[in-house]
Scaffold this motif. Sequence first.
Motif, PDB file in Angstrom:
ATOM      1  N   PRO A   1       0.837  -1.202   0.000  1.00 25.10           N
ATOM      2  CA  PRO A   1       0.000   0.000   0.000  1.00 25.10           C
ATOM      3  C   PRO A   1       0.872   1.252   0.000  1.00 25.10           C
ATOM      4  O   PRO A   1       1.865   1.342   0.721  1.00 25.10           O
ATOM      5  N   GLY A   2       0.523   2.200  -0.850  1.00 21.65           N
ATOM      6  CA  GLY A   2       1.282   3.439  -0.976  1.00 21.65           C
ATOM      7  C   GLY A   2       2.379   3.400  -2.020  1.00 21.65           C
ATOM      8  O   GLY A   2       2.922   4.448  -2.377  1.00 21.65           O
ATOM      9  N   ASP A   3       2.712   2.215  -2.523  1.00 18.96           N
ATOM     10  CA  ASP A   3       3.740   2.132  -3.561  1.00 18.96           C
ATOM     11  C   ASP A   3       3.254   2.820  -4.833  1.00 18.96           C
ATOM     12  O   ASP A   3       2.116   2.635  -5.272  1.00 18.96           O
ATOM     13  N   LYS A   4       4.150   3.622  -5.410  1.00 12.24           N
ATOM     14  CA  LYS A   4       3.881   4.285  -6.679  1.00 12.24           C
ATOM     15  C   LYS A   4       4.725   3.593  -7.738  1.00 12.24           C
ATOM     16  O   LYS A   4       5.957   3.558  -7.624  1.00 12.24           O
ATOM     17  N   VAL A   5       4.066   3.009  -8.718  1.00  9.94           N
ATOM     18  CA  VAL A   5       4.790   2.287  -9.764  1.00  9.94           C
ATOM     19  C   VAL A   5       4.755   3.084 -11.067  1.00  9.94           C
ATOM     20  O   VAL A   5       3.796   3.790 -11.355  1.00  9.94           O
ATOM     21  N   THR A   6       5.836   2.944 -11.827  1.00 11.13           N
ATOM     22  CA  THR A   6       5.899   3.497 -13.175  1.00 11.13           C
ATOM     23  C   THR A   6       6.171   2.341 -14.127  1.00 11.13           C
ATOM     24  O   THR A   6       6.862   1.380 -13.780  1.00 11.13           O
ATOM     25  N   GLY A   7       5.607   2.447 -15.322  1.00  6.59           N
ATOM     26  CA  GLY A   7       5.729   1.364 -16.290  1.00  6.59           C
ATOM     27  C   GLY A   7       6.592   1.737 -17.476  1.00  6.59           C
ATOM     28  O   GLY A   7       6.663   2.907 -17.880  1.00  6.59           O
ATOM     29  N   GLN A   8       7.230   0.709 -18.013  1.00  6.43           N
ATOM     30  CA  GLN A   8       8.083   0.875 -19.186  1.00  6.43           C
ATOM     31  C   GLN A   8       7.962  -0.362 -20.060  1.00  6.43           C
ATOM     32  O   GLN A   8       7.878  -1.482 -19.556  1.00  6.43           O
ATOM     33  N   LEU A   9       7.972  -0.161 -21.356  1.00  4.54           N
ATOM     34  CA  LEU A   9       7.900  -1.267 -22.309  1.00  4.54           C
ATOM     35  C   LEU A   9       9.026  -1.112 -23.326  1.00  4.54           C
ATOM     36  O   LEU A   9       9.249  -0.007 -23.825  1.00  4.54           O
ATOM     37  N   GLU A  10       9.739  -2.214 -23.586  1.00  3.08           N
ATOM     38  CA  GLU A  10      10.802  -2.209 -24.589  1.00  3.08           C
ATOM     39  C   GLU A  10      10.478  -3.216 -25.677  1.00  3.08           C
ATOM     40  O   GLU A  10      10.127  -4.372 -25.390  1.00  3.08           O
ATOM     41  N   ILE A  11      10.606  -2.796 -26.925  1.00  3.66           N
ATOM     42  CA  ILE A  11      10.362  -3.684 -28.058  1.00  3.66           C
ATOM     43  C   ILE A  11      11.565  -4.610 -28.227  1.00  3.66           C
ATOM     44  O   ILE A  11      12.704  -4.158 -28.315  1.00  3.66           O
TER      45      ILE A  11
ATOM     46  N   TYR B   1       7.645  -7.947 -26.830  1.00  5.99           N
ATOM     47  CA  TYR B   1       8.106  -6.887 -25.945  1.00  5.99           C
ATOM     48  C   TYR B   1       8.372  -7.417 -24.546  1.00  5.99           C
ATOM     49  O   TYR B   1       7.951  -8.516 -24.175  1.00  5.99           O
ATOM     50  N   GLU B   2       9.079  -6.585 -23.774  1.00  9.26           N
ATOM     51  CA  GLU B   2       9.256  -6.813 -22.350  1.00  9.26           C
ATOM     52  C   GLU B   2       8.729  -5.565 -21.642  1.00  9.26           C
ATOM     53  O   GLU B   2       9.126  -4.446 -21.973  1.00  9.26           O
ATOM     54  N   ALA B   3       7.824  -5.773 -20.700  1.00  7.66           N
ATOM     55  CA  ALA B   3       7.278  -4.657 -19.923  1.00  7.66           C
ATOM     56  C   ALA B   3       7.653  -4.835 -18.464  1.00  7.66           C
ATOM     57  O   ALA B   3       7.722  -5.963 -17.960  1.00  7.66           O
ATOM     58  N   LYS B   4       7.891  -3.694 -17.794  1.00  6.16           N
ATOM     59  CA  LYS B   4       8.266  -3.722 -16.380  1.00  6.16           C
ATOM     60  C   LYS B   4       7.511  -2.634 -15.639  1.00  6.16           C
ATOM     61  O   LYS B   4       7.226  -1.569 -16.197  1.00  6.16           O
ATOM     62  N   LEU B   5       7.226  -2.915 -14.367  1.00 11.99           N
ATOM     63  CA  LEU B   5       6.773  -1.898 -13.441  1.00 11.99           C
ATOM     64  C   LEU B   5       7.866  -1.727 -12.399  1.00 11.99           C
ATOM     65  O   LEU B   5       8.388  -2.718 -11.873  1.00 11.99           O
ATOM     66  N   PHE B   6       8.189  -0.473 -12.089  1.00  6.96           N
ATOM     67  CA  PHE B   6       9.197  -0.125 -11.091  1.00  6.96           C
ATOM     68  C   PHE B   6       8.506   0.595  -9.939  1.00  6.96           C
ATOM     69  O   PHE B   6       7.656   1.455 -10.177  1.00  6.96           O
ATOM     70  N   ASN B   7       8.896   0.275  -8.704  1.00 11.29           N
ATOM     71  CA  ASN B   7       8.355   1.022  -7.570  1.00 11.29           C
ATOM     72  C   ASN B   7       9.129   2.325  -7.399  1.00 11.29           C
ATOM     73  O   ASN B   7      10.049   2.629  -8.172  1.00 11.29           O
ATOM     74  N   GLN B   8       8.770   3.082  -6.375  1.00  9.41           N
ATOM     75  CA  GLN B   8       9.396   4.388  -6.120  1.00  9.41           C
ATOM     76  C   GLN B   8      10.878   4.281  -5.781  1.00  9.41           C
ATOM     77  O   GLN B   8      11.614   5.268  -5.856  1.00  9.41           O
ATOM     78  N   ASP B   9      11.351   3.091  -5.447  1.00  2.92           N
ATOM     79  CA  ASP B   9      12.774   2.868  -5.173  1.00  2.92           C
ATOM     80  C   ASP B   9      13.507   2.324  -6.400  1.00  2.92           C
ATOM     81  O   ASP B   9      14.634   1.836  -6.298  1.00  2.92           O
ATOM     82  N   ASN B  10      12.826   2.359  -7.554  1.00  3.58           N
ATOM     83  CA  ASN B  10      13.364   1.870  -8.830  1.00  3.58           C
ATOM     84  C   ASN B  10      13.625   0.361  -8.828  1.00  3.58           C
ATOM     85  O   ASN B  10      14.465  -0.132  -9.567  1.00  3.58           O
ATOM     86  N   GLU B  11      12.900  -0.371  -7.989  1.00  2.00           N
ATOM     87  CA  GLU B  11      12.972  -1.833  -7.975  1.00  2.00           C
ATOM     88  C   GLU B  11      11.896  -2.385  -8.903  1.00  2.00           C
ATOM     89  O   GLU B  11      10.770  -1.875  -8.925  1.00  2.00           O
ATOM     90  N   ILE B  12      12.230  -3.432  -9.635  1.00  2.00           N
ATOM     91  CA  ILE B  12      11.241  -4.064 -10.511  1.00  2.00           C
ATOM     92  C   ILE B  12      10.269  -4.854  -9.642  1.00  2.00           C
ATOM     93  O   ILE B  12      10.682  -5.711  -8.861  1.00  2.00           O
ATOM     94  N   VAL B  13       8.979  -4.553  -9.793  1.00  2.00           N
ATOM     95  CA  VAL B  13       7.947  -5.265  -9.035  1.00  2.00           C
ATOM     96  C   VAL B  13       7.088  -6.143  -9.938  1.00  2.00           C
ATOM     97  O   VAL B  13       6.330  -6.980  -9.452  1.00  2.00           O
TER      98      VAL B  13
END
Length: 148
Positions: A96-106, A123-135
């Motif tokens: 709870p409270g984690d802010k994720v950002t998404g990225q997709l690479e072809i 493609y490969e898609a990733k979500l990163f938390n606010q600490d830049n860890e892949i979740v």
Amino acid sequence: MENRYVEDFKKGDIFALGEHTFSEEEIVDFAKKYDPFPFHIDKNAAEKTVFGGIISSGWLTALVWLGMMHKSFLSYETTMGSPGHEEMAWPKPVRPGDKVTGQLEILESRKSKSKPGLGFVRYEAKLFNQDNEIVFLTKSTLMIKSRI
């Protein structure tokens, strides 16, 4: 959304998928319906697990990613679905409270040899938390219209 055809995707292209902040209410409500493990729905029980607190169901995390794809990447005019995922992983829990950002690479883009007008974009898609860890991580293929 911009209509992108299979010819528009090149290996190495990177796309931002936006961001999402997980609330405890969202995590608990989803889990009560679809994945009612105690570490998703009960604070006291979750604190006694290896996670040390409530975490998101991996399926909620995956669906949040899918929603981000729909908002920022998929064109309903040219995207024709997917034959499936080859990989899906949750390396770190979402809390709870984690802010994720998404990225997709072809990874690859090619026209179909047997079906004119159709192509495949891997493609490969990733979500990163606010600490830049892949979740969240997935590798998959989309079926995309070709300009022919």
